[in-house]
Structures are given as structure tokens and as C-alpha cells.
Design an enzyme around this catalytic site. Structure first.
Site, PDB file in Angstrom:
ATOM      1  N   GLU A 131      68.278  17.267  49.626  1.00 14.64           N
ATOM      2  CA  GLU A 131      68.516  18.608  49.891  1.00 14.64           C
ATOM      3  C   GLU A 131      67.347  19.724  49.786  1.00 14.64           C
ATOM      4  OE1 GLU A 131      71.911  19.934  47.383  1.00 14.64           O
ATOM      5  OE2 GLU A 131      73.240  19.111  48.953  1.00 14.64           O
ATOM      6  N   GLU A 160      77.295  13.863  51.697  1.00 10.41           N
ATOM      7  CA  GLU A 160      78.118  14.161  50.394  1.00 10.41           C
ATOM      8  C   GLU A 160      79.466  15.001  50.607  1.00 10.41           C
ATOM      9  OE1 GLU A 160      75.651  16.090  47.539  1.00 10.41           O
ATOM     10  OE2 GLU A 160      73.862  14.688  47.726  1.00 10.41           O
TER      11      GLU A 160
HETATM   12  C1  GAL Z   1      74.604  18.490  46.034  1.00  9.71           C
HETATM   13  C2  GAL Z   1      73.392  17.627  45.709  1.00  9.71           C
HETATM   14  C3  GAL Z   1      73.849  16.362  44.623  1.00  9.71           C
HETATM   15  C4  GAL Z   1      74.968  17.039  43.522  1.00  9.71           C
HETATM   16  C5  GAL Z   1      76.114  17.584  44.337  1.00  9.71           C
HETATM   17  C6  GAL Z   1      76.978  18.202  43.565  1.00  9.71           C
HETATM   18  O1  GAL Z   1      73.848  19.648  46.145  1.00  9.71           O
HETATM   19  O2  GAL Z   1      72.600  16.963  46.750  1.00  9.71           O
HETATM   20  O3  GAL Z   1      72.786  15.791  44.116  1.00  9.71           O
HETATM   21  O4  GAL Z   1      74.125  17.928  42.794  1.00  9.71           O
HETATM   22  O5  GAL Z   1      75.364  18.750  44.987  1.00  9.71           O
HETATM   23  O6  GAL Z   1      77.932  18.773  43.951  1.00  9.71           O
END
Ligand code: GAL
Length: 670
Positions: A142, A313
Site C-alpha cells: 500500500e 485484501e
Molecule cells: C491494509 C493493510 C494491511 C492491514 C489492513 C487492515 O490497509 O495493507 O496491512 O493493515 O489494512 O485493515
């Protein structure tokens, strides 16, 4: 259409790994992303690598039949590295150095960090580049998260001067382009130029915009270095990066151009809570997310990905990082997963396998609870895996393409420019782009989101949210593509150097539109202006309409003058005081304000209808998407939605009655 998961073997006793891998496989997961924050375990002390644990983790996953997405660990430089090279730390707009102790504490312009990153990326890529279980790569994690794109360190300023030199060639050219004669800001050499912070009042807008452009280019340069290292040591394995939801601080098109797969991280509830949405909308969609939010991002990232995009994710339950963190309604994790596939995703990967009982994200759900039992999100992921098998069995082409007839132009510089020079405090570009998108989606239209330089041929409708700087050939491309066009206010209102065009806005689009914006005004949030249809728009067929304009007004002159051809210019709606609110010439429409949602949808429906598109109002909480010969229907609402006119035999998922938070898919051609 595959499922994946984010996994942190370094967080758990090694004795759990085999069982984890076996259960992932049994659930229907095929790829596992690892190691993006594991630098302190890969290289516990300078130059002393410890690969043993990671070798074993990769083997365990590979032996279970899982593919590994290996990451470079550069989002979290370890303490010893920061202590050796404190210049790695970024500097905020307040001039203060940001400290160690969380993550992303690095400056894209730091030469020591560039070199250290090159070294650790090379080490990881050499070690795992040809491992049979490693199928994909992710660079960093990110880019830009936690406001880390722009840094004001001495290293950044030094590189900014070089960037300016390359852009302008001579300091005279820069002085002219910026207009530094104003307030005696003229420079004698590039070395005199500082970061645009700490000034008594507003720093020069062109200076600020160029600093944002520079910072964006630094992200692309840094990512490119990592991609080159990976490709050299791991030929043939696609390289991805996980972008963020509706994140606009760097030009994602430029970064994605160096990748094989654009992926993004989808947290619909966290996003709703943290972004601009009004409190009523935050409450309305509290446990589902806004029905158009994930889709908008899917369409953004589909457009810039060479291979099918992924959700790297996916929110599996409550998150920890928003002001309030509600739980998704049962069914939403499955709905979000299918919505990604319906928009063209190749993979949906859940964050994370198991909730961690320690550190910053201990309150963030995973597919499993910290005591290692499948959580609700885990059950829904299991169901998605079964759905995928069923859908692919019933309809082999399900993973085919998305073909949209509508293009929406989305631009990163527009966001920076309007932030540098808002003129009205709430002129928020992402919000307005999203509102146009949402109007299109509420009419049942599939949308491609494209950059301003994209080819436009083949589209029936091109929608351009406020785009202050238009490419030189934009007017030509709009004219030649044959599409109907909707231009938002402030389009063509600035030159590349952030000056007012000599012929006034819409600058180089004036020939196309035959109109000239001679004055603008911004409107505070509790003020709106009436908009009513004019007789031109309500000829024989159309109904009269009315609504309001918000935030902004362009005052448009449609009269003749010596330099403009104004033949064929029609005023289709006016403001209460008689100024044009919607102007059309041929297939090109210009909207002089940001209309309320209903009026925006009405105007776009009318123009879409004229372009020959089939528009069907979907209501507030139902959305449709088409991919690979299937039509998907998603129900974000509280009541069962019944699909009319489709044969029951055409359904490959669900049925005509789509329950709240339910999904259905049917063969479009059946
Ligand atoms: C994203 C990040 C992850 C984790 C996640 C939690 O922004 O890439 O490492 O922090 O959020 O929701």
C-alpha cells in the site's frame, strides 16, 4: 476466479503452519500472500540474513498445494536500519521528522533507503525467485498509506529541483510557467527553490502542484526499481502491488504501467466511515458499505491492470482502524467477493487468515478468531469457494471479460489541483467522480474507468467529472469517438501550468462546445441553487425536470463572438436566475454545477438514452453487473428483490428472489 488469503507465519508457532495450510486448502483457497512486513525476521541484524523460517513456511504452503504471493518487505524498515540511516525517515508538512514504531516510515526520495530497498529486494528475489511454490510477487505494501506519499526532507527537495530542471529546462521557463513575478517570487536558479511549506500565507499554487506531481513520480520510480529487481531474478512470475481504496495521492496509472497485476485492498465499511459520506449515508450503509463503493474501485483497477485485477485484501469482519468499526451483516463478505468477480477480478484474497492477539491490529477480524476457530467471514469464504465451483461448472465462460459501453474519465492530477486551489472549501474531486459513477450504476450501466489519455473509440457514452487540465488531443478524441459526452463543471479550466486558459474555460474544448465560462462562484454547503429544464430539453418527448446545483457554478456565455462558432448550442436547463446550467452542442453536454443525486441521474439517464444505451433505474439498493455472459444482481437492501422476466433455468447462482445481502447470477443470453 480464485480465492486467496493473507498469512503471517512469523506471527504464529511453527507447529501451527501445517494445519493452517491444510485448512486453507480445504476451505478452497489457492494462493497465500506472505512476508510483506517481515524484514526484521529476514535480516535481524545488518547483513545477517535468516531465511530458514521463511524457507520452511514457503515449503509448507507449497507442499499443501498452495501458490505463494511473495512480497518485498519494504513497508517496514527495521529499527537497526533507521538508526544507521536516520535520513530514511520522512518529513511532514509541519517540518517534523516522522518516527519509527509503526510502519511506512520511509521517504521515497531517500538515497539510503533506495539503496537498502534494492539490496533487500534483491536478496528476497534471489532466494525465492525460482521457487516452484512462488507464483506471484507483490512490491511493498500500500504505497502512500498513512499519508506517506509527500515528504519534505532535504533529499526530497534536492530531487524536486532536479525534477523541475528536467520539466522546465531553464529557470526563466519556470518563472513564466508559474507566474512568479506575482509577489516578487522570481527565482534565479533551480537551487533556490524550496519545498512549498512553512510560508506565511498560501504558497504558490503551481509550486505546490508541481511538488505533488514530483512526489507521485517518486513513487513510480521506487516501484519500478523493485519490479526490475524481481523480474531479473524471477522471470515469468507476474508482479503486483496492492493499491488502496479510492486513494488519489499518486498517479496510479503510472505505477500500474510497470506492473502485471493491479490489485487493491477492499474494506467497504472502514472506507464508508472514514471518507466524505454524509452521516446519514454512513448510518444507512453501516453494515454493507455503499453499494457503489467497492464497484468503483474494481472498475478503477480493472482498467489499469494488464492481467485480471485482484482484490488483494478483502475485509472479513470488523476492522480496527476506522472511528467506529461495525460488523458486516451476514452475507456481506460473500456479496463483496462475488461483486469483485462480477467486475472482472481474477482473485479475491481475504485479510487475514487469523486475527492476531497482539499489536496494532489485534481488534481486526480474520477468517479465524485468535483461538483458531472459523469466524463468520471464514464460513462465507467457504461458501464462495463452493459457489465458484458451481458457477464455473454451469457456465464455463463465467470468468470472461467485462465489456462496458460507458467510460468514466478518472484523473489523479485533478484531485491535487483542486486541493491546491479549491476555490470552494468542499470541492472534493473523488466525491464528485464517485457521484457521477454512482448515477451511472443506479441506471444499471457497466462502466470502464479510464485515464484522460485513454482511447475512447467504441464507447457510447463518455462521462468526464471535473477535469481541470485536459490533454491537448482531448477535444479531438471526444469528437472522433462518436460517443455522447458529459463534461462536469471546471473541465478545461486550467492549463498544465495551472493558469487560466487565454480564451477562458473550457480552454481547448471551447471549439467543441461553443461556450465560454466568464465567471465562477462557489457555494457554501448550506446553500444550493435551483435548476429547471428549459423548453429545449422538454420538447415533445421529455418531461420537465428540476433539482438543485451545489458547491459550484460556472457562469456560461453562449452568445456569439468573433472567435467562436456557437451554432447548434442549446441550453437544456437553467439556474433560477437564468444562467445556463446544462448546455449541449451536438453530442457534447456541459454541466455548470454539481447537481443533486436525483438530478444528476436524471440528466445522465436522458443523455445515455440519446446515446442508444438501455437504461433501467435500479433503485437505491440493487445493483447489476455483467461479465462473461452472466448478469449478476446484488441486493444491499433490507427487502427481498425479485428479478422479473428471467427464466428460472437461466440462473447459475441464486434465484429470481434475491434475499437481503444476497447474490444471483443468470445467463444473459438464455
Ligand atoms: C491494509 C493493510 C494491511 C492491514 C489492513 C487492515 O490497509 O495493507 O496491512 O493493515 O489494512 O485493515
Amino acid at each position: 476466479m480464485r480465492l486467496g488469503v493473507c498469512y503471517y507465519p512469523e506471527h504464529w508457532p511453527e507447529s501451527m503452519w501445517e494445519d493452517d495450510a491444510r485448512r486453507m486448502k480445504a476451505l478452497g483457497i489457492s494462493q497465500v500472500r506472505i512476508a510483506e512486513f517481515a524484514w526484521s525476521r529476514m535480516e535481524p541484524s545488518p547483513g545477517e540474513y535468516d531465511w530458514g523460517w521463511l524457507d520452511r513456511a514457503v515449503d509448507v504452503l507449497g507442499n499443501a498445494g498452495l501458490q505463494v504471493v511473495m512480497c518485498t518487505p519494504t513497508a517496514t524498515p527495521p529499527k537497526w536500519l533507521i538508526d544507521r540511516h536516520p535520513d530514511i525517515l520522512p518529513v511532514g508538512a509541519d517540518g517534523r521528522v516522522r518516527g519509527f514504531g509503526s510502519r511506512r516510515h520511509y521517504d521515497f526520495s531517500s538515497p539510503s533507503y533506495y539503496e537498502a530497498s534494492q539490496r533487500i529486494c534483491t536478496a528476497v528475489a534471489e532466494r525465492y525467485g525460482k521457487h516452484p511454490a512462488v507464483a506471484y510477487w507483490q512490491t511493498d505494501n500500500e504505497f502512500g498509506c498513512h499519508q506517506t506519499v509527500v515528504s519534505y526532507s532535504p533529499a526530497a527537495v534536492a530531487r524536486f529541483r532536479e525534477w523541475l530542471r528536467a520539466r522546465y529546462g531553464t529557470i526563466d521557463a519556470l518563472n513564466r510557467a508559474w507566474g512568479t513575478v506575482f509577489w516578487s517570487m522570481e527565482y534565479r536558479s533551480f537551487d533556490e527553490i524550496d519545498a512549498p511549506i512553512g510560508t506565511v500565507t498560501e504558497a504558490h499554487p503551481s509550486h505546490r502542484l508541481d511538488y505533488r506531481r514530483f512526489a507521485s513520480d517518486e513513487v513510480a520510480r521506487y516501484n519500478r526499481m523493485q519490479v526490475e529487481v524481481i523480474r531479473a531474478h524471477s522471470p515469468g512470475r507476474p508482479v503486483a502491488h496492492n493499491f488502496m481504496q479510492l486513494f488519489t495521492e499518486f498517479d496510479h496509472y503510472k505505477v500500474a504501467a510497470d506492473l502485471d497485476v493491479a490489485t487493491w485492498d477492499s474494506y467497504p465499511l472502514g472506507a464508508l466511515e472514514e471518507l466524505w459520506f454524509a452521516p446519514e449515508l454512513k448510518a444507512r450503509w453501516l453494515r454493507t458499505g455503499h453499494p457503489d463503493f467497492a464497484s468503483f474501485n474494481h472498475d478503477v483497477y480493472r482498467g489499469m491492470s494488464k492481467l485480471p485485477f485482484w482484490v488483494m485484501e478483502q475485509q472479513p469482519g470488523p476492522v480496527n482502524w476506522a472511528q467506529w468499526n461495525p460488523a458486516p451483516l451476514p452475507g456481506m463478505v460473500r456479496l463483496w467477493s462475488w461483486e469483485a468477480f462480477a467486475h472482472g477480478a481474477g482473485c479475491v484474497s481475504y485479510f487475514r487468515w487469523r486475527q492476531a492477539p497482539f499489536a496494532q491490529e489485534q481488534m481486526h477480524a480474520g477468517l479465524n478468531t485468535p483461538d483458531n476457530r472459523l469466524d463468520l467471514g471464514g464460513n462465507e469464504a467457504t461458501q464462495v469457494a463452493a459457489d465458484i465451483r458451481r458457477v464455473l461448472d454451469a457456465h464455463a465462460d463465467a470468468a470472461g471479460d467485462v465489456r462496458a459501453a460507458v467510460a468514466l474519465v478518472f484523473d489523479y492530477e485533478a484531485k491535487w489541483l483542486f486541493e491546491v486551489q479549491p476555490q470552494g472549501a468542499d470541492f472534493h474531486y473523488p466525491r464528485f467522480a464517485f457521484e457521477y459513477y454512482s448515477a451511472l450504476r443506479s441506471l444499471g450501466l457497466d462502466v470502464d474507468i479510464v485515464p484522460a489519455h485513454a482511447p475512447l473509440d467504441g464507447y457510447k457514452l463518455v462521462v468526464v467529472p471535473p477535469l481541470p487540465v485536459v490533454p491537448d488531443d482531448f477535444a479531438d478524441r471526444l469528437a472522433r469517438c462518436g460517443a455522447h459526452v458529459v463534461l462536469g463543471p471546471r473541465t478545461g479550466s486550467k492549463t498544465r501550468d495551472l493558469q487560466i486558459p487565454s480564451n477562458l474555460p473550457p480552454g481547448s474544448l471551447a471549439g467543441l462546445l461553443g461556450a465560454r465560462v466568464w465567471r465562477v462562484e462557489s457555494l457554501r454547503p448550506n446553500v444550493d441553487v435551483p435548476v429547471v429544464s428549459s423548453h429545449v430539453a422538454t420538447g415533445a418527448a421529455a418531461q420537465p425536470f428540476a433539482g438543485v446545483g451545489r458547491h459550484w457554478r460556472d457562469l456560461i456565455d453562449t452568445g456569439t463572438d468573433a472567435e467562436r462558432d456557437v451554432s447548434g448550442v442549446e441550453v437544456r436547463a437553467t439556474f433560477g436566475d437564468g444562467h445556463p446550467a446544462w448546455v449541449r452542442r451536438g453530442r457534447v453536454n456541459y454541466l455548470a454545477s454539481l447537481f443533486d443525486d436525483a438530478l444528476t441521474a436524471h440528466v445522465i439517464a436522458q443523455i445515455a438514452g440519446e446515446s442508444g444505451l438501455d437504461v433501467t433505474a435500479q433503485g437505491e439498493s440493487v445493483r447489476v453487473s455483467r461479465r462473461g455472459g452472466l448478469t449478476y444482481v446484488f441486493n444491499y437492501g433490507e427487502a427481498t428483490h425479485t428479478i422479473d422476466g428471467v427464466d428460472a433455468a437461466a440462473f447459475v447462482l441464486g434465484s429470481r428472489d434475491v434475499e437481503p445481502q444476497g447474490v444471483a447470477a443468470y445467463r444473459t443470453s438464455a
